[in-house]
Design a protein around this motif. Structure first.
Motif, PDB file in Angstrom:
ATOM      1  N   ARG A   1       0.824  -1.219   0.000  1.00  0.00           N
ATOM      2  CA  ARG A   1       0.000   0.000   0.000  1.00  0.00           C
ATOM      3  C   ARG A   1       0.851   1.258   0.000  1.00  0.00           C
ATOM      4  NH1 ARG A   1      -1.975   3.138   4.102  1.00  0.00           N
ATOM      5  NH2 ARG A   1      -1.315   1.631   5.695  1.00  0.00           N
ATOM      6  N   VAL A   2       2.034   1.204   0.671  1.00  0.00           N
ATOM      7  CA  VAL A   2       2.894   2.382   0.806  1.00  0.00           C
ATOM      8  C   VAL A   2       4.238   2.095   0.145  1.00  0.00           C
ATOM      9  CG1 VAL A   2       3.887   4.068   2.401  1.00  0.00           C
ATOM     10  CG2 VAL A   2       1.759   2.881   3.020  1.00  0.00           C
ATOM     11  N   PRO A   3       4.400   2.379  -1.133  1.00  0.00           N
ATOM     12  CA  PRO A   3       5.688   2.156  -1.786  1.00  0.00           C
ATOM     13  C   PRO A   3       6.804   2.935  -1.081  1.00  0.00           C
ATOM     14  CG  PRO A   3       3.977   2.605  -3.412  1.00  0.00           C
ATOM     15  CD  PRO A   3       3.378   2.894  -2.063  1.00  0.00           C
ATOM     16  N   GLY A   4       7.956   2.322  -0.936  1.00  0.00           N
ATOM     17  CA  GLY A   4       9.077   2.982  -0.283  1.00  0.00           C
ATOM     18  C   GLY A   4       9.123   2.788   1.212  1.00  0.00           C
ATOM     19  N   LEU A   5       8.190   2.021   1.770  1.00  0.00           N
ATOM     20  CA  LEU A   5       8.203   1.722   3.200  1.00  0.00           C
ATOM     21  C   LEU A   5       9.270   0.660   3.474  1.00  0.00           C
ATOM     22  CD1 LEU A   5       6.707   2.326   5.884  1.00  0.00           C
ATOM     23  CD2 LEU A   5       5.168   0.437   5.344  1.00  0.00           C
ATOM     24  N   VAL A   6      10.131   0.902   4.450  1.00  0.00           N
ATOM     25  CA  VAL A   6      11.211  -0.020   4.791  1.00  0.00           C
ATOM     26  C   VAL A   6      10.666  -1.048   5.772  1.00  0.00           C
ATOM     27  CG1 VAL A   6      13.531  -0.250   5.759  1.00  0.00           C
ATOM     28  CG2 VAL A   6      12.912   1.804   4.450  1.00  0.00           C
ATOM     29  N   LEU A   7      10.705  -2.333   5.403  1.00  0.00           N
ATOM     30  CA  LEU A   7      10.017  -3.383   6.139  1.00  0.00           C
ATOM     31  C   LEU A   7      10.978  -4.297   6.893  1.00  0.00           C
ATOM     32  CD1 LEU A   7       7.525  -4.498   3.342  1.00  0.00           C
ATOM     33  CD2 LEU A   7       7.102  -2.848   5.180  1.00  0.00           C
ATOM     34  N   ALA A   8      10.568  -4.672   8.104  1.00  0.00           N
ATOM     35  CA  ALA A   8      11.298  -5.664   8.894  1.00  0.00           C
ATOM     36  C   ALA A   8      10.290  -6.489   9.680  1.00  0.00           C
ATOM     37  CB  ALA A   8      12.293  -4.997   9.847  1.00  0.00           C
ATOM     38  N   GLY A   9      10.671  -7.701  10.041  1.00  0.00           N
ATOM     39  CA  GLY A   9       9.811  -8.564  10.828  1.00  0.00           C
ATOM     40  C   GLY A   9      10.624  -9.385  11.805  1.00  0.00           C
ATOM     41  N   LEU A  10       9.967  -9.836  12.863  1.00  0.00           N
ATOM     42  CA  LEU A  10      10.562 -10.753  13.835  1.00  0.00           C
ATOM     43  C   LEU A  10       9.654 -11.960  13.935  1.00  0.00           C
ATOM     44  CD1 LEU A  10      12.613 -11.484  16.096  1.00  0.00           C
ATOM     45  CD2 LEU A  10      11.074 -10.303  17.701  1.00  0.00           C
ATOM     46  N   GLU A  11      10.214 -13.157  13.767  1.00  0.00           N
ATOM     47  CA  GLU A  11       9.436 -14.394  13.822  1.00  0.00           C
ATOM     48  C   GLU A  11      10.282 -15.487  14.466  1.00  0.00           C
ATOM     49  OE1 GLU A  11       6.999 -17.294  13.934  1.00  0.00           O
ATOM     50  OE2 GLU A  11       6.280 -15.312  13.287  1.00  0.00           O
ATOM     51  N   ARG A  12       9.710 -16.165  15.463  1.00  0.00           N
ATOM     52  CA  ARG A  12      10.486 -17.178  16.172  1.00  0.00           C
ATOM     53  C   ARG A  12      10.445 -18.548  15.513  1.00  0.00           C
ATOM     54  NH1 ARG A  12       7.377 -18.817  21.784  1.00  0.00           N
ATOM     55  NH2 ARG A  12       5.460 -19.644  20.863  1.00  0.00           N
TER      56      ARG A  12
ATOM     57  N   HIS B   1      13.967 -11.192  10.859  1.00  0.00           N
ATOM     58  CA  HIS B   1      14.841 -11.689  11.921  1.00  0.00           C
ATOM     59  C   HIS B   1      14.190 -12.902  12.571  1.00  0.00           C
ATOM     60  CE1 HIS B   1      17.258  -7.914  11.910  1.00  0.00           C
ATOM     61  NE2 HIS B   1      16.098  -7.365  11.580  1.00  0.00           N
ATOM     62  N   GLU B   2      14.979 -13.900  12.887  1.00  0.00           N
ATOM     63  CA  GLU B   2      14.489 -15.065  13.612  1.00  0.00           C
ATOM     64  C   GLU B   2      14.888 -14.941  15.080  1.00  0.00           C
ATOM     65  OE1 GLU B   2      15.282 -18.950  11.999  1.00  0.00           O
ATOM     66  OE2 GLU B   2      15.267 -18.151   9.950  1.00  0.00           O
ATOM     67  N   GLY B   3      13.913 -15.103  15.970  1.00  0.00           N
ATOM     68  CA  GLY B   3      14.219 -15.021  17.387  1.00  0.00           C
ATOM     69  C   GLY B   3      12.966 -14.815  18.213  1.00  0.00           C
ATOM     70  N   ASP B   4      13.144 -14.886  19.509  1.00  0.00           N
ATOM     71  CA  ASP B   4      12.041 -14.728  20.449  1.00  0.00           C
ATOM     72  C   ASP B   4      11.841 -13.264  20.791  1.00  0.00           C
ATOM     73  OD1 ASP B   4      11.075 -14.763  23.584  1.00  0.00           O
ATOM     74  OD2 ASP B   4      10.233 -16.409  22.418  1.00  0.00           O
ATOM     75  N   LEU B   5      10.603 -12.903  21.004  1.00  0.00           N
ATOM     76  CA  LEU B   5      10.268 -11.516  21.322  1.00  0.00           C
ATOM     77  C   LEU B   5      11.015 -11.013  22.550  1.00  0.00           C
ATOM     78  CD1 LEU B   5       8.146  -9.151  20.718  1.00  0.00           C
ATOM     79  CD2 LEU B   5       6.831 -10.179  22.566  1.00  0.00           C
ATOM     80  N   ALA B   6      11.070 -11.825  23.595  1.00  0.00           N
ATOM     81  CA  ALA B   6      11.681 -11.390  24.855  1.00  0.00           C
ATOM     82  C   ALA B   6      13.204 -11.388  24.797  1.00  0.00           C
ATOM     83  CB  ALA B   6      11.209 -12.283  25.998  1.00  0.00           C
ATOM     84  N   GLN B   7      13.779 -12.043  23.787  1.00  0.00           N
ATOM     85  CA  GLN B   7      15.230 -12.079  23.612  1.00  0.00           C
ATOM     86  C   GLN B   7      15.542 -11.821  22.141  1.00  0.00           C
ATOM     87  OE1 GLN B   7      16.172 -15.978  25.222  1.00  0.00           O
ATOM     88  NE2 GLN B   7      16.616 -15.087  27.222  1.00  0.00           N
ATOM     89  N   MET B   8      15.356 -10.604  21.744  1.00  0.00           N
ATOM     90  CA  MET B   8      15.510 -10.251  20.338  1.00  0.00           C
ATOM     91  C   MET B   8      16.947 -10.425  19.864  1.00  0.00           C
ATOM     92  SD  MET B   8      13.204  -6.856  19.747  1.00  0.00           S
ATOM     93  CE  MET B   8      11.443  -6.844  20.066  1.00  0.00           C
ATOM     94  N   PRO B   9      17.118 -10.761  18.583  1.00  0.00           N
ATOM     95  CA  PRO B   9      18.469 -10.803  18.017  1.00  0.00           C
ATOM     96  C   PRO B   9      19.169  -9.457  18.174  1.00  0.00           C
ATOM     97  CG  PRO B   9      16.871 -11.775  16.513  1.00  0.00           C
ATOM     98  CD  PRO B   9      16.087 -11.138  17.607  1.00  0.00           C
ATOM     99  N   GLU B  10      20.465  -9.499  18.364  1.00  0.00           N
ATOM    100  CA  GLU B  10      21.238  -8.285  18.588  1.00  0.00           C
ATOM    101  C   GLU B  10      21.054  -7.281  17.452  1.00  0.00           C
ATOM    102  OE1 GLU B  10      23.603  -5.481  20.340  1.00  0.00           O
ATOM    103  OE2 GLU B  10      22.808  -7.320  21.226  1.00  0.00           O
TER     104      GLU B  10
END
Length: 235
Positions: free
Chosen positions: A46-57, A79-88
């Motif tokens: 919907r928003v071209p040019g939006l910089v996207l990231a995600g976290l999924e365990r 990024h792969e990892g747990d919410l409470a212990q996010m990747p560096e």
């Protein structure tokens, strides 16, 4: 969008969440618990040019999110990892928008799903307060945090937002005329000072009852779900 044949499959919830983000080109968005990437990629389309990231365990879902991004011609860092212990690498970043569609159900008051991946998506292990805390940490000053969640969890969700965010806005999602809201969108601003706002609810279906398999979304919901329109809080 590709999804698993079995287990957790995204419905309209992440699409509505993505539509509610008032992002602009050049801004950044983080989707916590991104699954197959549905919400982030809908926002990116919907928003071209939006910089996207995600976290999924869950590694299979993280891989699927990367594949969905590539298949749709979008760039998304997953990024792969747990919410409470996010990747560096993720802990070093902050974003203009942080969104989340956390697991809806407290397992102290409900039964677990049989499929392991579906249970991970629907059954709460990490407390809702931690979801909000981590979202606020990854949000830039004056940035926005937006969650979609069950209406029954609103008291604790509001408390968590009020402890860390300001300028809080609530929009109920009303399934049918005369029905109670089952889902809500809640948005807060980091460092915001505006008074709390309760917006008019978005009505999703025209008919008061389910009438077979035919689609009967309202015009507003149709534009959001089928045409990629924004879900504007000031309706």
């Amino acid at each position: 969008m590709s999804q698993p044949r079995r287990g957790y499959r995204a419905g309209v919830d992440p699409v509505l969440l993505a539509a509610s983000v008032g992002a602009r080109a050049g801004e950044s968005l983080l989707d916590l618990g991104c699954g197959a990437g549905t919400a982030a990629l809908c926002a990116g389309r919907r928003v071209p040019g939006l910089v996207l990231a995600g976290l999924e365990r869950q590694a299979p879902y993280a891989a699927l999110a990367r594949r969905n991004a590539a298949d749709n011609g979008l760039e998304m860092t997953v990024h792969e990892g747990d919410l409470a212990q996010m990747p560096e690498a993720l802990r070093q970043c902050v974003f203009d928008h942080v969104i989340a569609n956390p697991p809806y159900f407290r397992r102290t008051a409900s039964s677990p799903a049989q499929a392991e991946d579906r249970e991970a998506a629907m059954g709460e292990e990490t407390p809702l307060d931690t979801w909000v805390e981590m979202a606020a940490r990854r949000c830039k000053p004056k940035g926005h945090v937006t969650f979609i969640h069950r209406a029954e969890r609103l008291p604790e969700l509001l408390a968590a937002f009020e402890a860390r965010l300001g300028s809080i806005e609530l929009m109920p999602l009303v399934p049918r005329p005369g029905r109670e809201s089952q889902l809500v969108l809640l948005r807060g601003r980091k460092g915001g000072r505006a008074a709390f706002r309760l917006h008019a609810g978005l009505l999703l279906h025209r008919s008061a009852t389910h009438e077979g398999d035919r689609e009967d979304y309202t015009e507003a919901a149709q534009h959001i779900l089928r045409d990629g329109a924004a879900l504007v809080f000031d309706r």
